[in-house]
Scaffold this active site. Sequence first.
Site, short mmCIF file in Angstrom:
data_model
loop_
_atom_site.label_atom_id
_atom_site.label_comp_id
_atom_site.label_asym_id
_atom_site.label_seq_id
_atom_site.Cartn_x
_atom_site.Cartn_y
_atom_site.Cartn_z
N HIS A 291 0.83 -1.22 0.00
CA HIS A 291 0.00 0.00 0.00
C HIS A 291 0.86 1.26 0.00
O HIS A 291 1.86 1.35 0.72
CB HIS A 291 -1.05 0.00 1.11
N ASP A 303 6.20 0.59 6.59
CA ASP A 303 4.75 0.42 6.45
C ASP A 303 4.21 1.55 5.61
O ASP A 303 3.85 2.60 6.13
CB ASP A 303 4.10 0.40 7.84
N GLU A 337 -5.08 2.40 2.99
CA GLU A 337 -5.14 1.17 3.79
C GLU A 337 -5.26 1.50 5.27
O GLU A 337 -5.93 0.81 6.01
CB GLU A 337 -3.88 0.33 3.55
N GLU A 338 -4.58 2.57 5.67
CA GLU A 338 -4.39 2.79 7.10
C GLU A 338 -5.61 3.39 7.82
O GLU A 338 -5.80 3.14 8.99
CB GLU A 338 -3.19 3.73 7.34
N ASP A 368 3.43 -6.50 3.41
CA ASP A 368 3.04 -5.50 4.41
C ASP A 368 3.09 -6.16 5.78
O ASP A 368 2.18 -6.02 6.57
CB ASP A 368 1.64 -4.96 4.11
N HIS A 441 4.13 2.65 12.52
CA HIS A 441 3.27 3.79 12.92
C HIS A 441 3.97 4.74 13.89
O HIS A 441 3.31 5.33 14.75
CB HIS A 441 1.95 3.31 13.54
ZN LIG Z 1 0.63 -1.47 6.31
#
Ligand SMILES: [Zn+2]
Length: 482
Positions: A291, A303, A337-338, A368, A441
């Site tokens: 993503h 990520d 996606e997030e 991912d 994150h």
């Molecule tokens: Zn991800």
Amino acid sequence: MHQRSLFFITSDYKLSEFLYFDLTFFCDSFESVSPEILKEIRGYQDVADKIIDEVLNGKFKGHTYDDLADFVDNFGNRIAGSVALENAIDYLGDRMRDIGFDNVHTENVTSPKWVRGFEEAVMLKPWRKTISVLGLAMSISTPEEGITGEVIVVQDFEDLHARVRDATNKILVFNAPFDNPENAIKYRQRGAIEGAKINASAVLVRSYATYSLATPHTGLMFYDGDVQKIPAGEISIEDAELLYRLQKKGQKPIVHIKLRSNFESDIITRNTIGDMVGTTKPHEFVLISGHADSYDVGQGALDDGYGVIVSIKAVELLKALKLKPKRTIRTILWTAEEVGEVPFGAAQYLEKHLEELRNNYTMFLESDSGIHNVHGLIFNGTAQAQCIMQEVLQLLAPINATKLYSHFPRLKTDIVPLMQATGVSGALPATDADKYFWAHHSAADTMTFLNPRDLDICLAMCSVLSYVLGDISIMLPRAVVL
Ligand SMILES: [Zn+2]
């Protein structure tokens, strides 16, 4: 050999198990896979060796790291709704055209837009200390002046329900250790709901992370229509533990927080799609994907910048080696996606292309799941599909990526809704999951956290898998969707 019930065989398991001990799949009998197929798979060893050699010793060595750095150093992090994400999507499409992908195009996706504003947290009593904080995505703001109050620290929901009946004017802190990813995430996702039920003014959650150098992490949180919305953020593991220890010693820490953010109206973002059209079965597909969006902290390299770059470079590598499989390799760079309870890009692609996804795909691969020490695949498919994949993975012996794990985590990844709707097998790279949660994150998700060798191994694996599954005479058997 028994047929495994499909889609998320779960049990209570510990992080060590999530890190794959005891979950390795062993094909106890090859009776469901014909000797001809096994022979055919083994026949791909020369091609696999050639691909691996080109990555480890040839022109592609170290390139994936450099390309990823070009990407994330140029655009930075890329949350849905940001200009950076849309510029990044344009860039990725251009890269695919330069490489010679066929049919490169984008498809629109509708996504919410949440924008982080000013944030701060300070412990005022028993002594003054800045607290590292990040608001959670979709959290409402605190009032302009912030919220100041005594904190109540609990270890988990059980501790909360046993001890705290009323938290009026108090800030609720969850100090739940990360035991396993599926359990620990509920404090981030549902902490504000449980806090609101006892009238807490705000919620601070110990970061969803396995390691910390005082960095707070962020991620998605949910509200429940039946209870009031209260603001929520994550604080570092260190600060959560400090507050907990102070409370245990009879102190009543006072904390001030300000978490400001904005919701803006839904925006349009884009999935990016490109093909390497198959030679004789162009209407059958292998999906490789990652993503393009990320959180709004760090660089989104882990990520999931690496996932999009690997999914592009796998095709670039096959082209360089003049390897063209019979089926089409479709690369999809998902968006948004997030920020959603479901991955919006994948879910909206599924709505539009359900029949094709159900009937024409042999496998969905997504990168991912971290990048450190890729050593196999996390795979979800029928027992027969697992036996076939286990044999395919033996082609990766030169890079020690032969392990097949049959526990597919119950976490949000783009391919999960696709797998659930179609019964098609899905796979993620198996990595050191523990390390993934060090940086994911957080501001630590940068190029510095990654290294060229890991990316090379992942690229070699994705290229071999997409070529072999795209070329072999059979499609992987699919599960019946209930
Ligand atoms: Zn991800």
